[in-house]
Design a protein around this motif. Structure first.
Motif, mmCIF file in Angstrom:
data_model
loop_
_atom_site.group_PDB
_atom_site.id
_atom_site.type_symbol
_atom_site.label_atom_id
_atom_site.label_comp_id
_atom_site.label_asym_id
_atom_site.label_seq_id
_atom_site.Cartn_x
_atom_site.Cartn_y
_atom_site.Cartn_z
ATOM 1 N N GLU B 33 0.801 -1.227 0.000
ATOM 2 C CA GLU B 33 0.000 0.000 0.000
ATOM 3 C C GLU B 33 0.835 1.279 0.000
ATOM 4 O O GLU B 33 0.293 2.371 -0.175
ATOM 5 N N ASP B 34 2.102 1.181 0.299
ATOM 6 C CA ASP B 34 2.942 2.383 0.446
ATOM 7 C C ASP B 34 4.278 2.130 -0.237
ATOM 8 O O ASP B 34 5.179 1.512 0.327
ATOM 9 N N GLU B 35 4.418 2.652 -1.447
ATOM 10 C CA GLU B 35 5.608 2.293 -2.219
ATOM 11 C C GLU B 35 6.867 3.048 -1.798
ATOM 12 O O GLU B 35 7.952 2.751 -2.281
ATOM 13 N N ASN B 36 6.716 3.989 -0.885
ATOM 14 C CA ASN B 36 7.893 4.679 -0.359
ATOM 15 C C ASN B 36 8.252 4.203 1.045
ATOM 16 O O ASN B 36 8.985 4.854 1.770
ATOM 17 N N LEU B 37 7.678 3.066 1.416
ATOM 18 C CA LEU B 37 7.967 2.478 2.727
ATOM 19 C C LEU B 37 9.061 1.423 2.609
ATOM 20 O O LEU B 37 9.052 0.597 1.696
ATOM 21 N N GLN B 38 10.002 1.489 3.537
ATOM 22 C CA GLN B 38 11.042 0.469 3.700
ATOM 23 C C GLN B 38 10.820 -0.189 5.058
ATOM 24 O O GLN B 38 10.572 0.518 6.046
ATOM 25 N N VAL B 39 10.937 -1.515 5.132
ATOM 26 C CA VAL B 39 10.788 -2.186 6.428
ATOM 27 C C VAL B 39 12.081 -2.911 6.785
ATOM 28 O O VAL B 39 12.688 -3.566 5.942
ATOM 29 N N VAL B 40 12.515 -2.729 8.041
ATOM 30 C CA VAL B 40 13.588 -3.582 8.562
ATOM 31 C C VAL B 40 12.903 -4.579 9.489
ATOM 32 O O VAL B 40 12.339 -4.201 10.521
ATOM 33 N N LEU B 41 12.909 -5.832 9.087
ATOM 34 C CA LEU B 41 12.214 -6.850 9.857
ATOM 35 C C LEU B 41 13.166 -7.437 10.894
ATOM 36 O O LEU B 41 14.241 -7.932 10.545
ATOM 37 N N VAL B 42 12.774 -7.345 12.170
ATOM 38 C CA VAL B 42 13.669 -7.754 13.257
ATOM 39 C C VAL B 42 13.184 -9.059 13.884
ATOM 40 O O VAL B 42 12.029 -9.151 14.324
ATOM 41 N N GLY B 43 14.064 -10.055 13.924
ATOM 42 C CA GLY B 43 13.675 -11.338 14.531
ATOM 43 C C GLY B 43 14.691 -12.412 14.237
ATOM 44 O O GLY B 43 15.805 -12.123 13.756
ATOM 45 N N PRO B 44 14.347 -13.670 14.527
ATOM 46 C CA PRO B 44 15.274 -14.787 14.312
ATOM 47 C C PRO B 44 15.648 -14.903 12.835
ATOM 48 O O PRO B 44 14.813 -14.656 11.956
ATOM 49 N N ALA B 45 16.883 -15.302 12.575
ATOM 50 C CA ALA B 45 17.399 -15.386 11.211
ATOM 51 C C ALA B 45 16.501 -16.221 10.300
ATOM 52 O O ALA B 45 16.219 -15.834 9.162
ATOM 53 N N ASP B 46 16.005 -17.356 10.812
ATOM 54 C CA ASP B 46 15.215 -18.239 9.949
ATOM 55 C C ASP B 46 13.840 -17.657 9.625
ATOM 56 O O ASP B 46 13.146 -18.151 8.740
ATOM 57 N N VAL B 47 13.448 -16.626 10.311
ATOM 58 C CA VAL B 47 12.188 -15.948 9.985
ATOM 59 C C VAL B 47 12.437 -14.750 9.078
ATOM 60 O O VAL B 47 11.809 -14.594 8.037
ATOM 61 N N VAL B 48 13.375 -13.889 9.486
ATOM 62 C CA VAL B 48 13.505 -12.596 8.799
ATOM 63 C C VAL B 48 14.327 -12.666 7.509
ATOM 64 O O VAL B 48 14.044 -11.941 6.553
ATOM 65 N N GLU B 49 15.332 -13.531 7.449
ATOM 66 C CA GLU B 49 16.189 -13.565 6.252
ATOM 67 C C GLU B 49 15.472 -14.089 5.007
ATOM 68 O O GLU B 49 15.534 -13.443 3.957
ATOM 69 N N PRO B 50 14.796 -15.243 5.080
ATOM 70 C CA PRO B 50 14.079 -15.700 3.872
ATOM 71 C C PRO B 50 13.025 -14.687 3.421
ATOM 72 O O PRO B 50 12.860 -14.440 2.228
ATOM 73 N N PHE B 51 12.358 -14.050 4.380
ATOM 74 C CA PHE B 51 11.315 -13.078 4.037
ATOM 75 C C PHE B 51 11.924 -11.875 3.318
ATOM 76 O O PHE B 51 11.439 -11.443 2.264
ATOM 77 N N ALA B 52 12.997 -11.331 3.923
ATOM 78 C CA ALA B 52 13.634 -10.134 3.346
ATOM 79 C C ALA B 52 14.175 -10.419 1.947
ATOM 80 O O ALA B 52 14.109 -9.565 1.049
ATOM 81 N N SER B 53 14.701 -11.618 1.756
ATOM 82 C CA SER B 53 15.308 -11.927 0.445
ATOM 83 C C SER B 53 14.257 -12.114 -0.647
ATOM 84 O O SER B 53 14.569 -12.065 -1.823
ATOM 85 N N THR B 54 13.019 -12.320 -0.256
ATOM 86 C CA THR B 54 11.972 -12.513 -1.265
ATOM 87 C C THR B 54 11.001 -11.340 -1.355
ATOM 88 O O THR B 54 9.985 -11.420 -2.051
ATOM 89 N N HIS B 55 11.261 -10.264 -0.618
ATOM 90 C CA HIS B 55 10.363 -9.100 -0.662
ATOM 91 C C HIS B 55 11.149 -7.829 -0.922
ATOM 92 O O HIS B 55 12.156 -7.574 -0.251
ATOM 93 N N ASN B 56 10.668 -7.038 -1.862
ATOM 94 C CA ASN B 56 11.294 -5.750 -2.129
ATOM 95 C C ASN B 56 11.128 -4.804 -0.945
ATOM 96 O O ASN B 56 10.159 -4.896 -0.202
ATOM 97 N N THR B 59 14.520 -5.324 4.529
ATOM 98 C CA THR B 59 15.808 -5.891 4.922
ATOM 99 C C THR B 59 15.638 -6.620 6.249
ATOM 100 O O THR B 59 14.642 -6.417 6.959
ATOM 101 N N ALA B 60 16.609 -7.457 6.564
ATOM 102 C CA ALA B 60 16.518 -8.259 7.782
ATOM 103 C C ALA B 60 17.485 -7.750 8.837
ATOM 104 O O ALA B 60 18.590 -7.310 8.514
ATOM 105 N N ALA B 61 17.056 -7.761 10.109
ATOM 106 C CA ALA B 61 17.964 -7.503 11.225
ATOM 107 C C ALA B 61 17.781 -8.674 12.180
ATOM 108 O O ALA B 61 16.684 -8.884 12.714
#
Lengths: 331, 331
Positions: B33-56, B59-61
């Protein structure tokens, strides 16, 4: 409730938005239902004398002044010595009545009773109680506004007094008493709440711990204790929330023909629900800790609420609530 | 809301009862809904890394620890330095994100943000705000629990901060601000409330006076100010009262065939009403007074509530709420 014991209750003929007519109707109904009840009707001569002379077990006490709902309570009580509230409390003080009921200004009744009737020995501060009409089960809450500023130790006495009322007048067996707080764990809350917790734990045998705002109307506890500021805000929040939600539901019902027809099927049961959360059935808010049965009704009381308020006052006398409070606070 | 400005929000992947799945769904919806939004997703590597790598624009923290809802907030924040809440706040502190959203433990977010992000210069105490979903109009209340013990002067800042949020984020033009008290007259209330009244009158231009519990859900005022103890109790009282009443109405609907049929006609509109008082649409409770857009969602947040929480955080950044607070408190 043993109706055999004779009881005399002073009733403020001028209390409430629809006084004196609904008060007189309420007195008629109360006298009819309780043949051992005597009423001293307090108010202007032209109201109370004709009524007393035409009704059995009713006498008149003339008061030439009336305290309005908008007057400053303590000031009004001090100035209007011949008001129905001041005279009503004086009748209790002098032993001419054992209780006083008014649907007038809560603040003036508080001031009138505290100054005019006086505290039970050992009670630091009388508290105002409310029986909150939850659709689940009634809940007794104190203080709901007699003491805006409290010391933690007051709350232990509020708990003792409210628990006696819950058991003897509302009929809740072995009431569970909780402290209103912002978390359930023992260590939660403001400094005041933590100090009150310690007092309740030490002095109140039926104290079971902290509760939260959401527990009140869910009736998770029978007696909820708090300071008079929080209690008053919370009570008015519950009243306001119920009122606004019922109004919104009603609007839904009236929105079109289909909903109107649907509403017809539900209406009866829904009024029953609305009635179950109507505070009128409990007759008003008792002021606990004064030497007499003092109950203050809602300003909008109808005749039924007045009747229930008089009955509740009689029950406080017959169940010797004041005696039980005296014992509890001297332990 | 101007969506043109780029904003980065750190999102706690592990916050809430249904994390991480509903959080991830919420992030997907917010990014869409917001094309100027960036999200840094914070959590366990096995949750945040696969998600970040497949979503524009995501990024993962990695955070190896999670703070549970039942843990002692301040203690957990101190001990679990590698928790998603502590790491999320650190990202804001370091300027890697402008805001933080979590549906996790409110207490831990408060502690994490206050210690980890720090206060805006001039703010004595950050406060937690709630947008109360009245069926009449939204009402902003503060403090709802960040400060169980308050000094009167804190409340003037709460009023300034909550008024800015009401205007810029909730969209209430020229919000009227009232002090929650036990009477409407200027002289009413506890000693604390009287002192707070004087502070608000002196320092808050949109302060209009005292209000009572019944005024909140009736939306008689736009912004309601109180201490964190009273605010928390009142908010939970409103939630509990609504829940218990809706449950009772539902029971009425299901009581027999006629009421069931009747209910069918009303059901749609009634869900709409229930939805109008659903807090999810406002995305959560903002912590105002810290240097960043920090919003805490309900533990039971669904994906939609998570999405709204992220949007509200972005809006706090884009409307420069922190800058406006800084100006207001330095006046």
């Amino acid at each position: 409730m043993p109706l055999t014991e004779n009881v005399t209750i002073a009733v403020d003929a001028m209390g409430g938005d629809n006084a004196p007519s609904v008060v007189l109707d309420g007195v008629v109904a109360a006298l009819a239902e309780d043949e051992n009840l005597q009423v001293v009707l307090v108010g202007p001569a032209d109201v109370v004398e004709p009524f007393a002379s035409t009704h059995n077990r009713c006498t008149a006490a003339v008061a030439t002044e009336v305290i309005g709902m908008a007057e400053h309570p303590a000031e009004a009580v001090r100035k209007k010595k011949d008001s129905s509230i001041v005279i009503g409390c004086k009748l209790v003080k002098e032993g001419k009545a054992q209780g006083f009921f008014s649907a007038g200004s809560t603040g003036a009744c508080l001031a009138g009773a505290t100054l005019g009737i006086g505290r039970i020995k050992g009670v630091s501060r009388p508290c105002l109680c409310s029986v909150i009409p939850s659709p689940v089960a009634p809940v007794v809450m104190a203080d709901i506004g007699a003491n805006a500023d409290c010391k933690p130790e007051y709350l232990a006495q509020f708990a003792q007094m409210a628990s006696i009322y819950a058991e003897k007048i509302v009929g809740i067996k072995s009431p569970k008493c909780a402290l209103l707080n912002i978390g359930e764990e023992d260590t939660k809350g403001s400094q005041f709440a933590q100090a009150a917790f310690a007092q309740l734990k030490e002095k109140v045998p039926n104290f079971v711990g902290n509760c939260e705002g959401r527990d009140i109307i869910a009736a998770n506890y029978d007696v909820v204790i708090t300071d008079g500021f929080t209690g008053n805000v919370v009570l008015k929040t519950i009243e306001g929330t119920s009122k606004t939600l019922f109004k919104s539901v009603k609007k839904v019902f009236l929105s079109n023909l289909a909903t109107k027809l649907g509403a017809l099927a539900i209406k009866g049961k829904l009024s029953k629900l609305a009635n179950s959360i109507n505070p009128d059935k409990f007759g008003g808010a008792p002021l606990l800790g004064v030497k007499g049965a003092c109950i203050v009704g809602h300003g909008s009381s109808n005749a039924d609420a007045i009747k229930n308020g008089i009955h509740a006052s009689s029950k406080v006398v017959r169940e010797d609530v004041c005696g039980l409070i005296s014992q509890a606070v001297s332990r």
